[in-house]
Design a protein around this motif. Structure first.
Motif, short mmCIF file in Angstrom:
data_model
loop_
_atom_site.label_atom_id
_atom_site.label_comp_id
_atom_site.label_asym_id
_atom_site.label_seq_id
_atom_site.Cartn_x
_atom_site.Cartn_y
_atom_site.Cartn_z
N TYR A 165 17.53 -10.45 1.81
CA TYR A 165 15.57 -11.02 0.90
C TYR A 165 15.64 -10.27 -0.14
CZ TYR A 165 17.09 -13.31 5.30
OH TYR A 165 17.76 -14.19 6.54
N THR A 166 16.31 -9.63 -0.98
CA THR A 166 15.23 -9.06 -2.01
C THR A 166 14.29 -9.49 -2.70
OG1 THR A 166 17.61 -9.23 -3.42
CG2 THR A 166 17.85 -6.91 -2.60
N GLN A 167 14.74 -10.89 -3.26
CA GLN A 167 13.75 -10.93 -4.52
C GLN A 167 12.10 -10.96 -3.24
OE1 GLN A 167 13.50 -11.43 -7.87
NE2 GLN A 167 11.31 -12.85 -7.39
N PHE A 168 12.37 -11.39 -2.09
CA PHE A 168 11.28 -12.15 -1.25
C PHE A 168 10.74 -10.05 -0.82
CE2 PHE A 168 8.39 -13.21 2.08
CZ PHE A 168 8.43 -14.49 1.95
N LEU A 169 10.93 -9.13 -0.80
CA LEU A 169 10.50 -8.00 -0.89
C LEU A 169 9.95 -7.89 -1.55
CD1 LEU A 169 13.35 -6.19 0.97
CD2 LEU A 169 11.56 -7.40 2.20
N GLN A 170 10.23 -8.15 -3.09
CA GLN A 170 9.72 -7.80 -4.28
C GLN A 170 8.12 -8.02 -4.39
OE1 GLN A 170 11.02 -8.24 -8.24
NE2 GLN A 170 12.85 -8.19 -7.02
N GLY A 171 8.03 -10.18 -3.50
CA GLY A 171 6.97 -10.16 -3.30
C GLY A 171 6.16 -9.94 -2.37
N LEU A 172 6.48 -9.24 -1.52
CA LEU A 172 6.02 -8.40 0.41
C LEU A 172 5.45 -6.91 -0.83
CD1 LEU A 172 8.30 -9.05 3.30
CD2 LEU A 172 5.91 -10.17 1.61
N ASP A 173 6.37 -6.27 -1.82
CA ASP A 173 5.77 -5.12 -2.16
C ASP A 173 4.89 -5.52 -3.03
OD1 ASP A 173 6.02 -2.61 -2.52
OD2 ASP A 173 6.56 -2.79 -4.92
N PHE A 174 4.56 -6.86 -3.66
CA PHE A 174 3.65 -6.75 -4.74
C PHE A 174 1.74 -7.35 -3.66
CE2 PHE A 174 0.45 -9.03 -6.93
CZ PHE A 174 0.52 -9.04 -8.72
N ALA A 175 2.62 -7.89 -3.16
CA ALA A 175 1.59 -8.02 -1.70
C ALA A 175 1.03 -6.56 -1.38
CB ALA A 175 1.52 -8.61 -1.43
N LEU A 176 1.30 -5.61 -0.92
CA LEU A 176 0.71 -4.23 0.03
C LEU A 176 0.38 -4.05 -0.47
CD1 LEU A 176 4.54 -3.83 2.42
CD2 LEU A 176 1.64 -4.38 3.19
N GLY A 177 0.45 -3.34 -2.53
CA GLY A 177 0.00 -2.84 -3.37
C GLY A 177 0.11 -2.16 -3.24
N PRO A 178 -0.11 -0.88 -3.98
CA PRO A 178 -1.76 -1.68 -4.87
C PRO A 178 -1.06 -1.93 -5.85
CG PRO A 178 -1.81 1.26 -5.10
CD PRO A 178 -0.29 0.19 -4.45
N ALA A 179 -2.04 -3.16 -6.73
CA ALA A 179 -1.36 -3.94 -7.98
C ALA A 179 -2.87 -4.31 -8.68
CB ALA A 179 -0.65 -5.15 -7.66
N PHE A 180 -2.17 -3.95 -9.38
CA PHE A 180 -3.93 -4.02 -10.19
C PHE A 180 -3.52 -5.22 -11.60
CE2 PHE A 180 -2.01 0.16 -11.06
CZ PHE A 180 -3.22 0.93 -10.61
N GLU A 181 -4.88 -5.81 -11.51
CA GLU A 181 -5.44 -6.95 -12.47
C GLU A 181 -5.83 -6.50 -13.79
OE1 GLU A 181 -7.24 -6.60 -9.45
OE2 GLU A 181 -4.82 -7.12 -8.13
N ILE A 182 -5.27 -6.96 -14.95
CA ILE A 182 -6.07 -6.38 -16.31
C ILE A 182 -6.44 -7.66 -17.03
CG2 ILE A 182 -5.65 -4.99 -18.29
CD1 ILE A 182 -3.35 -3.72 -16.59
#
Length: 264
Positions: A165-182
């Motif tokens: 589920y490697t693509q799904f894990l990318q989404g989880l990684d984004f959700a866990l952050g930290p993610a930036f909004e610019i």
């Protein structure tokens, strides 16, 4: 393909790829949509037919988000949101996750719900990151909530065999952050704005979204992302608003300060 072309053009600063992405997406939007705005699955001999499945929507939305960030054309962001709302309305399972077929499609003994990421990622996996990115771009909490429900629904499957589920894990990684909004605000054609955009694009920062509030047509973005209404340029200069985990720094017109906010 559209997503790859748009992302490639952005990274390489090559309009040839971005133009190719635009043409491919525009073809889908003009030739493979029903009068109601829903996607169709195939185009042959000048005819588009067959109701689109989940993968069609998920990959089209992915391409539209990438194309928006490559061009800052609000039209593509609006269509991405429209298709996302259609996807939720016709594919969402109240018990969690997206079915592979629409609720008004061919009657099947069992509506499948695919999650495994093989050579091609599953529609649910792609949709997870799409929902997160669109939520951060527009401030729509309902989209982020849907992504969390996807994670809750499939957490057992992913925990048992993460490599599937490697693509799904990318989404989880984004959700866990930290993610930036610019959010960049100003006149897009001015050199100071072009320099600010180039600085953001030079760095490897996969967990980010970038939104443009154009000075000449701010309303086109404010309609889609109401939180940007007060985000205006300072003294007519290109201005960056950087948020991390939805906690925002003071706006700046200085590229070095912007980069410091991004940890660079």
């Amino acid at each position: 393909m559209g997503a790859a072309l748009a992302r490639g053009g952005l990274i390489l600063n090559d309009d040839i790829y971005i133009d190719a992405a635009r043409r491919s997406i525009d073809f889908v939007l003009t030739s493979m949509c029903s009068p109601s705005g829903r996607l169709l699955h195939r185009f042959r001999d000048g005819e588009a037919a067959i109701a689109a499945n989940l993968d069609d929507y998920a990959f089209a939305i992915w391409a539209l988000v990438e194309l928006y960030e490559a061009t800052f054309d609000a039209h593509y962001l609006r269509i991405a949101l429209d298709l996302t709302d259609i996807q939720i309305a016709h594919f969402w399972d109240p018990d969690g996750g997206f079915f592979s077929t629409p609720d008004d499609g061919e009657i099947l003994p069992l509506r499948p719900k695919e999650i495994y990421d093989g050579a091609i990622p599953s529609g649910n996996s792609v949709a997870t990151l799409n929902l997160l990115r669109l939520s951060r771009l527009t401030g729509r909490q309902d989209l982020e909530n849907k992504s969390r429900q996807l994670a809750d629904t499939f957490s057992h499957n992913i925990g048992e065999f993460p490599m599937g589920y490697t693509q799904f894990l990318q989404g989880l990684d984004f959700a866990l952050g930290p993610a930036f909004e610019i959010v960049l605000s100003g006149a897009e054609g001015r050199q100071d704005m072009q320099d600010m955009i180039a600085a953001v694009r030079r760095i490897y920062l996969p967990k980010k979204v970038v939104l443009m509030v154009p000075e000449h047509d701010a309303e086109s973005i404010v309609r889609l992302a109401p939180f940007t209404a007060p985000y205006r340029s300072i003294d007519g200069r290109a201005t960056a608003y950087v948020c991390k985990g939805q906690q925002c720094e003071l706006p700046t017109t200085d590229i070095e300060r912007m980069m410091a906010h991004l940890g660079r």
